[in-house]
Design an enzyme around this catalytic site. Structure first.
Site, PDB file in Angstrom:
ATOM      1  N   ASP A   1      26.901  70.935  67.596  1.00 33.04           N
ATOM      2  CA  ASP A   1      25.640  70.362  68.074  1.00 33.04           C
ATOM      3  C   ASP A   1      24.687  71.428  68.588  1.00 33.04           C
ATOM      4  O   ASP A   1      23.588  71.111  69.025  1.00 33.04           O
ATOM      5  CB  ASP A   1      25.905  69.349  69.190  1.00 33.04           C
ATOM      6  CG  ASP A   1      26.390  70.026  70.470  1.00 33.04           C
ATOM      7  OD1 ASP A   1      27.415  70.743  70.405  1.00 33.04           O
ATOM      8  OD2 ASP A   1      25.753  69.849  71.528  1.00 33.04           O
TER       9      ASP A   1
ATOM     10  N   ASP B   1      33.231  71.108  66.936  1.00 35.05           N
ATOM     11  CA  ASP B   1      33.035  71.223  68.371  1.00 35.05           C
ATOM     12  C   ASP B   1      33.397  69.876  69.003  1.00 35.05           C
ATOM     13  O   ASP B   1      33.470  68.846  68.310  1.00 35.05           O
ATOM     14  CB  ASP B   1      31.574  71.594  68.649  1.00 35.05           C
ATOM     15  CG  ASP B   1      31.303  71.832  70.113  1.00 35.05           C
ATOM     16  OD1 ASP B   1      32.167  72.421  70.785  1.00 35.05           O
ATOM     17  OD2 ASP B   1      30.227  71.425  70.591  1.00 35.05           O
TER      18      ASP B   1
ATOM     19  N   LYS C   1      32.707  81.043  71.285  1.00 33.19           N
ATOM     20  CA  LYS C   1      31.472  80.926  70.509  1.00 33.19           C
ATOM     21  C   LYS C   1      30.291  81.444  71.313  1.00 33.19           C
ATOM     22  O   LYS C   1      30.231  81.203  72.520  1.00 33.19           O
ATOM     23  CB  LYS C   1      31.244  79.448  70.139  1.00 33.19           C
ATOM     24  CG  LYS C   1      32.321  78.830  69.297  1.00 33.19           C
ATOM     25  CD  LYS C   1      32.072  77.339  69.095  1.00 33.19           C
ATOM     26  CE  LYS C   1      32.229  76.564  70.382  1.00 33.19           C
ATOM     27  NZ  LYS C   1      32.021  75.107  70.231  1.00 33.19           N
TER      28      LYS C   1
ATOM     29  N   ASP D   1      32.301  68.684  72.783  1.00 37.87           N
ATOM     30  CA  ASP D   1      31.214  68.120  73.574  1.00 37.87           C
ATOM     31  C   ASP D   1      29.913  68.090  72.775  1.00 37.87           C
ATOM     32  O   ASP D   1      29.497  69.099  72.209  1.00 37.87           O
ATOM     33  CB  ASP D   1      31.002  68.947  74.845  1.00 37.87           C
ATOM     34  CG  ASP D   1      32.204  68.879  75.775  1.00 37.87           C
ATOM     35  OD1 ASP D   1      32.595  67.762  76.126  1.00 37.87           O
ATOM     36  OD2 ASP D   1      32.747  69.941  76.116  1.00 37.87           O
TER      37      ASP D   1
END
Length: 266
Positions: free
Chosen positions: A212, A16, A187, A18
């Site tokens: 995250d 990922d 996602k 961010d």
């Protein structure tokens, strides 16, 4: 002889963006080292994002400004995954789009025509300024029979002033008005993972997903059959992990802790 349950060496990596590599356009310590380690290892990788606003070229420039050098071809967005999905489902189709350049460019590149007249699909993506007029038009087109697609289900997005309503929130509004739920491509749909794997010719048994968020990154990796690493620099805190009925393969403090894993798991 190897045990059947012994993990295979990692050949490809998905991560990922961010909360893993950057936070509000600032590089997270270790991010550039992680990308450098991947490039040095020769392993194929993709940086994933549910953000459909920007093209890979835009995102490359934003990451480069943060000190992270990633080729355009190594960036995979929910807009690209959505375009790929539509091309697989209905090649050469038509769509009414609510979104920005990342989404409209992706659809143009697969040969879609963007129109307000009897489109095959209404495609909802993220934008900085949702237009009431555009949302009303989308509601009417869906009521008339257009299929409803959305790039991702994220209800909010970050900004310096605080959270902003994002694709999932606007999709809920349209669903409430029409009674039609969208198909979300990004996602946590494992379709996003599988499309990324296909792009780099990866295999689920030899790929690791880094994220995250337990409710998007980790679950989509799990459902696609990937090993997963949760970093604690973004949305999910360590104290929240036990609330979920599934677990990541590993939990680390930050992407800096993944750098040695690039060599260890290879």
């Amino acid at each position: 002889m190897s045990s059947v349950s012994e993990p295979k060496p990692v050949e490809t990596w998905l991560t990922d963006m961010d909360g893993v590599l950057v936070h509000e356009e600032r590089s997270i310590p270790g991010a550039s080292d992680f990308i450098a380690a991947l490039q040095a290892s020769g392993k194929k990788f993709l940086v994933l994002t549910n953000n459909s606003i920007f093209t890979p070229r835009d995102l490359r420039a934003r990451l480069l400004a943060a000190g992270i050098d990633i080729p355009e071809t190594s960036i995979w967005t929910s807009a690209l995954a959505t375009a790929q999905f539509l091309d697989d489902q209905r090649p050469g189709g038509t769509a009414y789009v609510i979104g920005e350049a990342g989404l409209t460019t992706a659809l143009h590149e697969i040969g879609y025509v963007l129109t307000e007249r009897d489109p095959d699909y209404v495609v909802l993506g993220e934008t900085r300024t949702y237009s009431f007029e555009a949302i009303t038009r989308a509601i009417r087109l869906i009521a008339e029979g257009a299929r409803f697609i959305a790039t991702n289900p994220d209800p909010t997005g970050p900004s310096q002033e605080g959270p902003l309503p994002a694709t999932g929130s606007v999709a809920a509004l349209i669903t409430r008005a029409t009674g039609v739920a969208p198909y979300f491509v990004g996602k946590p749909n494992p379709l996003m993972m599988r499309s990324a794997l296909n792009r780099i010719e990866g295999h689920s048994e030899t790929t690791v997903m880094i994220g995250d968020r337990m409710d998007t990154d980790i679950i989509s990796g799990l459902e696609a059959g990937l090993r997963s690493v949760l970093v604690l620099t973004g949305s999910t805190g360590e104290h929240e992990v036990e609330r979920f009925p599934y677990r990541p393969t590993r939990i680390v403090a930050s992407i800096a802790d993944v750098v040695p894993l690039v060599t260890a798991l290879s």
